[in-house]
Design a protein around this motif. Structure first.
Motif, PDB file in Angstrom:
ATOM      1  N   ARG A 224      36.372  28.393  38.346  1.00  0.00           N
ATOM      2  CA  ARG A 224      35.837  29.742  38.231  1.00  0.00           C
ATOM      3  C   ARG A 224      36.314  30.569  39.410  1.00  0.00           C
ATOM      4  O   ARG A 224      36.270  30.111  40.559  1.00  0.00           O
ATOM      5  N   TYR A 225      36.716  31.787  39.133  1.00  0.00           N
ATOM      6  CA  TYR A 225      37.071  32.743  40.172  1.00  0.00           C
ATOM      7  C   TYR A 225      36.087  33.895  40.105  1.00  0.00           C
ATOM      8  O   TYR A 225      35.781  34.409  39.021  1.00  0.00           O
ATOM      9  N   ILE A 226      35.578  34.300  41.246  1.00  0.00           N
ATOM     10  CA  ILE A 226      34.617  35.389  41.327  1.00  0.00           C
ATOM     11  C   ILE A 226      35.093  36.369  42.385  1.00  0.00           C
ATOM     12  O   ILE A 226      35.603  35.965  43.432  1.00  0.00           O
ATOM     13  N   SER A 227      34.971  37.664  42.100  1.00  0.00           N
ATOM     14  CA  SER A 227      35.567  38.648  42.995  1.00  0.00           C
ATOM     15  C   SER A 227      34.835  39.980  42.930  1.00  0.00           C
ATOM     16  O   SER A 227      34.168  40.297  41.933  1.00  0.00           O
ATOM     17  N   THR A 228      34.998  40.760  43.985  1.00  0.00           N
ATOM     18  CA  THR A 228      34.518  42.139  44.011  1.00  0.00           C
ATOM     19  C   THR A 228      35.602  43.101  43.524  1.00  0.00           C
ATOM     20  O   THR A 228      35.366  44.307  43.446  1.00  0.00           O
ATOM     21  N   LEU A 229      36.770  42.579  43.210  1.00  0.00           N
ATOM     22  CA  LEU A 229      37.916  43.400  42.824  1.00  0.00           C
ATOM     23  C   LEU A 229      38.124  43.365  41.316  1.00  0.00           C
ATOM     24  O   LEU A 229      38.213  42.286  40.719  1.00  0.00           O
ATOM     25  N   ALA A 230      38.208  44.528  40.697  1.00  0.00           N
ATOM     26  CA  ALA A 230      38.375  44.584  39.243  1.00  0.00           C
ATOM     27  C   ALA A 230      39.703  43.972  38.793  1.00  0.00           C
ATOM     28  O   ALA A 230      39.804  43.417  37.700  1.00  0.00           O
ATOM     29  N   ASP A 231      40.744  44.057  39.657  1.00  0.00           N
ATOM     30  CA  ASP A 231      42.063  43.546  39.289  1.00  0.00           C
ATOM     31  C   ASP A 231      42.335  42.147  39.850  1.00  0.00           C
ATOM     32  O   ASP A 231      43.484  41.741  40.007  1.00  0.00           O
ATOM     33  N   PHE A 232      41.267  41.391  40.127  1.00  0.00           N
ATOM     34  CA  PHE A 232      41.428  40.121  40.839  1.00  0.00           C
ATOM     35  C   PHE A 232      42.238  39.084  40.066  1.00  0.00           C
ATOM     36  O   PHE A 232      42.888  38.223  40.662  1.00  0.00           O
ATOM     37  N   GLU A 233      42.214  39.147  38.736  1.00  0.00           N
ATOM     38  CA  GLU A 233      42.909  38.110  37.971  1.00  0.00           C
ATOM     39  C   GLU A 233      44.406  38.116  38.253  1.00  0.00           C
ATOM     40  O   GLU A 233      45.055  37.070  38.229  1.00  0.00           O
ATOM     41  N   GLY A 234      44.950  39.294  38.545  1.00  0.00           N
ATOM     42  CA  GLY A 234      46.368  39.376  38.871  1.00  0.00           C
ATOM     43  C   GLY A 234      46.690  38.864  40.264  1.00  0.00           C
ATOM     44  O   GLY A 234      47.864  38.656  40.595  1.00  0.00           O
ATOM     45  N   ARG A 235      45.685  38.626  41.079  1.00  0.00           N
ATOM     46  CA  ARG A 235      45.884  38.152  42.454  1.00  0.00           C
ATOM     47  C   ARG A 235      45.653  36.649  42.609  1.00  0.00           C
ATOM     48  O   ARG A 235      45.895  36.098  43.671  1.00  0.00           O
ATOM     49  N   ILE A 236      45.166  36.006  41.564  1.00  0.00           N
ATOM     50  CA  ILE A 236      44.839  34.578  41.657  1.00  0.00           C
ATOM     51  C   ILE A 236      46.099  33.751  41.813  1.00  0.00           C
ATOM     52  O   ILE A 236      47.091  33.941  41.098  1.00  0.00           O
ATOM     53  N   GLN A 237      46.071  32.832  42.760  1.00  0.00           N
ATOM     54  CA  GLN A 237      47.146  31.847  42.917  1.00  0.00           C
ATOM     55  C   GLN A 237      46.705  30.562  42.226  1.00  0.00           C
ATOM     56  O   GLN A 237      46.026  29.720  42.812  1.00  0.00           O
ATOM     57  N   HIS A 238      47.080  30.436  40.965  1.00  0.00           N
ATOM     58  CA  HIS A 238      46.622  29.302  40.172  1.00  0.00           C
ATOM     59  C   HIS A 238      47.243  28.002  40.676  1.00  0.00           C
ATOM     60  O   HIS A 238      48.444  27.952  40.992  1.00  0.00           O
ATOM     61  N   PRO A 239      46.464  26.914  40.736  1.00  0.00           N
ATOM     62  CA  PRO A 239      46.981  25.636  41.242  1.00  0.00           C
ATOM     63  C   PRO A 239      47.814  24.858  40.229  1.00  0.00           C
ATOM     64  O   PRO A 239      48.430  23.848  40.573  1.00  0.00           O
ATOM     65  N   ALA A 240      47.820  25.301  38.976  1.00  0.00           N
ATOM     66  CA  ALA A 240      48.565  24.618  37.913  1.00  0.00           C
ATOM     67  C   ALA A 240      48.724  25.597  36.751  1.00  0.00           C
ATOM     68  O   ALA A 240      48.090  26.662  36.734  1.00  0.00           O
ATOM     69  N   PRO A 241      49.573  25.268  35.775  1.00  0.00           N
ATOM     70  CA  PRO A 241      49.708  26.144  34.611  1.00  0.00           C
ATOM     71  C   PRO A 241      48.372  26.327  33.892  1.00  0.00           C
ATOM     72  O   PRO A 241      47.616  25.374  33.703  1.00  0.00           O
ATOM     73  N   VAL A 242      48.078  27.567  33.494  1.00  0.00           N
ATOM     74  CA  VAL A 242      46.824  27.874  32.806  1.00  0.00           C
ATOM     75  C   VAL A 242      46.941  27.488  31.337  1.00  0.00           C
ATOM     76  O   VAL A 242      47.860  27.900  30.636  1.00  0.00           O
ATOM     77  N   ALA A 243      45.978  26.693  30.883  1.00  0.00           N
ATOM     78  CA  ALA A 243      45.930  26.324  29.473  1.00  0.00           C
ATOM     79  C   ALA A 243      45.095  27.301  28.669  1.00  0.00           C
ATOM     80  O   ALA A 243      45.382  27.555  27.492  1.00  0.00           O
ATOM     81  N   GLU A 244      44.051  27.853  29.318  1.00  0.00           N
ATOM     82  CA  GLU A 244      43.125  28.710  28.579  1.00  0.00           C
ATOM     83  C   GLU A 244      42.280  29.529  29.553  1.00  0.00           C
ATOM     84  O   GLU A 244      41.847  29.030  30.589  1.00  0.00           O
ATOM     85  N   ARG A 245      42.095  30.796  29.235  1.00  0.00           N
ATOM     86  CA  ARG A 245      41.094  31.621  29.926  1.00  0.00           C
ATOM     87  C   ARG A 245      39.795  31.448  29.149  1.00  0.00           C
ATOM     88  O   ARG A 245      39.622  31.957  28.052  1.00  0.00           O
ATOM     89  N   VAL A 246      38.867  30.695  29.704  1.00  0.00           N
ATOM     90  CA  VAL A 246      37.693  30.237  28.964  1.00  0.00           C
ATOM     91  C   VAL A 246      36.660  31.339  28.767  1.00  0.00           C
ATOM     92  O   VAL A 246      36.097  31.507  27.687  1.00  0.00           O
ATOM     93  N   TRP A 247      36.395  32.097  29.829  1.00  0.00           N
ATOM     94  CA  TRP A 247      35.306  33.074  29.787  1.00  0.00           C
ATOM     95  C   TRP A 247      35.476  34.057  30.920  1.00  0.00           C
ATOM     96  O   TRP A 247      36.008  33.709  31.986  1.00  0.00           O
ATOM     97  N   ALA A 248      35.031  35.292  30.716  1.00  0.00           N
ATOM     98  CA  ALA A 248      35.037  36.295  31.775  1.00  0.00           C
ATOM     99  C   ALA A 248      33.803  37.176  31.630  1.00  0.00           C
ATOM    100  O   ALA A 248      33.280  37.367  30.525  1.00  0.00           O
ATOM    101  N   SER A 249      33.340  37.690  32.753  1.00  0.00           N
ATOM    102  CA  SER A 249      32.154  38.541  32.740  1.00  0.00           C
ATOM    103  C   SER A 249      32.120  39.379  34.015  1.00  0.00           C
ATOM    104  O   SER A 249      32.925  39.164  34.930  1.00  0.00           O
ATOM    105  N   ASP A 250      31.220  40.332  34.072  1.00  0.00           N
ATOM    106  CA  ASP A 250      30.985  41.071  35.314  1.00  0.00           C
ATOM    107  C   ASP A 250      29.500  41.375  35.421  1.00  0.00           C
ATOM    108  O   ASP A 250      28.767  41.346  34.428  1.00  0.00           O
ATOM    109  N   PHE A 251      29.038  41.630  36.647  1.00  0.00           N
ATOM    110  CA  PHE A 251      27.612  41.824  36.870  1.00  0.00           C
ATOM    111  C   PHE A 251      27.388  42.549  38.188  1.00  0.00           C
ATOM    112  O   PHE A 251      28.256  42.589  39.050  1.00  0.00           O
ATOM    113  N   ARG A 252      26.206  43.120  38.318  1.00  0.00           N
ATOM    114  CA  ARG A 252      25.775  43.744  39.567  1.00  0.00           C
ATOM    115  C   ARG A 252      24.846  42.779  40.294  1.00  0.00           C
ATOM    116  O   ARG A 252      24.086  42.046  39.664  1.00  0.00           O
TER     117      ARG A 252
END
Length: 375
Positions: A224-252
């Motif tokens: 799981r990656y959690i961030s205060t940045l709306a564009d954070f997914e483009g900044r993630i340094q994934h440790p391996a090839p991504v098989a699936e984006r399982v779930w995403a959400s946002d909250f206050r």
């Protein structure tokens, strides 16, 4: 009336409500538990992940801890980095007692393990059953329940427990205020499943100033990656090839807590009584702690002591999570520089690192007197 024969209603069949039901059941009570939802939290959409050593200690008499340890991932290290420089590297295994400080298991899994143990006592939540009102003499409250078919049931109970979340119908019905504040920025999260093996043994927060990107293990192949940045997914340094984006959400993030956790024989526990930042993974754990204390006090006939005993722990955790959230989301450049210089130096002092470890483990709140040898 014998304590084991008191009529007890629990509103909310999340982790807190299920725990209080289980702890009451193993002490000879037969509580009734209702929930407006259709079932437990989805396995793939669970916001709460962390299970600390205090929770494992509290759930050890019911043997739920054994089941959790078979499924969870131990977070052996907790790291904080800034601009590629490591500020904190905490070894969470260096803790007295039988457990490490912190583990990861999705809330949906935890709830299903609690449900399994609760079924041993032939107690099953009444799903799609909502509390409409709580009224009358609160020493023996009258509750109106809305059933799945739309019909209404009115019943009196000796004890009512509101474990029905931050929008608690029980709390609102008895007129307990829920003051506090919310942070200006939103938080975002996304879970990714990987095609190749990854290291699930550590959690990490990367400070990108301003803002954060956190990495938390969910399972052996999901992070799981959690961030205060709306564009954070483009900044993630994934440790391996991504098989699936399982779930995403946002909250206050909100910081709120009641001034009292009880009114007559109506008691509040978990998110119905307090909500705060997920920093430190204390939310679900604090609710489980409420539940275990309340069940023990009820079985001892001392439930009137609940609010006084629990509020110090609630205020401590609220203060800690607010400070931690402020540290990792600060924007002032001077304050950021001071933080980045000071954090590594402070944590080299054993007393400070041990204090942080006790906070992560949940051992900084009152030890449960009903468990021999509990820290």
């Amino acid at each position: 009336m014998a304590s084991g024969h008191r009529s007890i209603l629990i509103a909310g069949a999340g982790a807190t409500g299920l725990t209080v039901a289980l702890e009451l059941a193993r002490r000879g009570h037969l509580p009734r538990i209702v929930d407006s939802d259709t079932g437990p939290v989805s396995l793939t959409e669970s916001r709460a992940l962390g299970i600390n050593a205090r929770t494992l200690t509290l759930l050890s008499p019911s043997r739920v801890s054994d089941a959790i340890l078979q499924e969870c991932q131990q977070i052996a290290r907790f790291r904080i980095t800034a601009k590629g420089r490591q500020l904190v590297d905490l070894d969470t295994t260096k803790l007295p007692g039988p457990y490490g400080a912190i583990y990861a298991l999705a809330q949906g899994h935890t709830e299903r393990l609690l449900l399994g143990k609760l079924s041993d006592y032939e107690i099953v939540p009444e799903w799609q059953t909502a509390v409409e009102t709580v009224s009358g003499d609160l020493s023996r409250p009258t509750v109106v329940l809305r059933k799945p078919d739309g019909s209404v049931e009115t019943a009196d109970f000796d004890i009512v427990i509101g474990a029905d979340g931050s929008r608690s119908a029980v709390r609102k019905a008895v007129g307990i205020e829920f003051p506090g504040q919310s942070l200006e920025s939103s938080f975002h999260l996304a879970d990714f499943r990987y095609a190749l093996p990854i290291d699930p043994g550590f959690a990490e927060i990367s400070l990108v100033d301003p803002g954060i990107i956190g990495r938390i293990p969910v399972t052996r192949d999901v992070l799981r990656y959690i961030s205060t940045l709306a564009d954070f997914e483009g900044r993630i340094q994934h440790p391996a090839p991504v098989a699936e984006r399982v779930w995403a959400s946002d909250f206050r993030i909100h910081f709120r807590h009641v001034d009292t956790m009880a009114k007559g024989n109506v008691f509040l526990a978990g998110d119905a009584a307090h909500i705060h930042s997920p920093a430190g993974a204390r939310g679900m754990n604090l609710g489980i702690e409420d539940a275990c204390w309340l069940a023990w006090l009820i079985s001892e006939g001392r439930q009137k002591e609940y609010a006084e005993l629990r509020m110090p722990a609630v205020k401590r955790v609220m203060k800690q999570t607010y400070r931690l959230t402020s540290l990792i989301t600060m924007r002032n450049p001077v304050a950021i520089t001071i933080r980045d210089l000071a954090a590594p130096l402070i944590l080299r002092i054993p007393a400070f690192s041990q204090k942080l470890l006790r906070s992560v483990s949940g051992y900084d709140t009152q030890s449960p007197p009903w468990i021999d040898g509990a820290l």
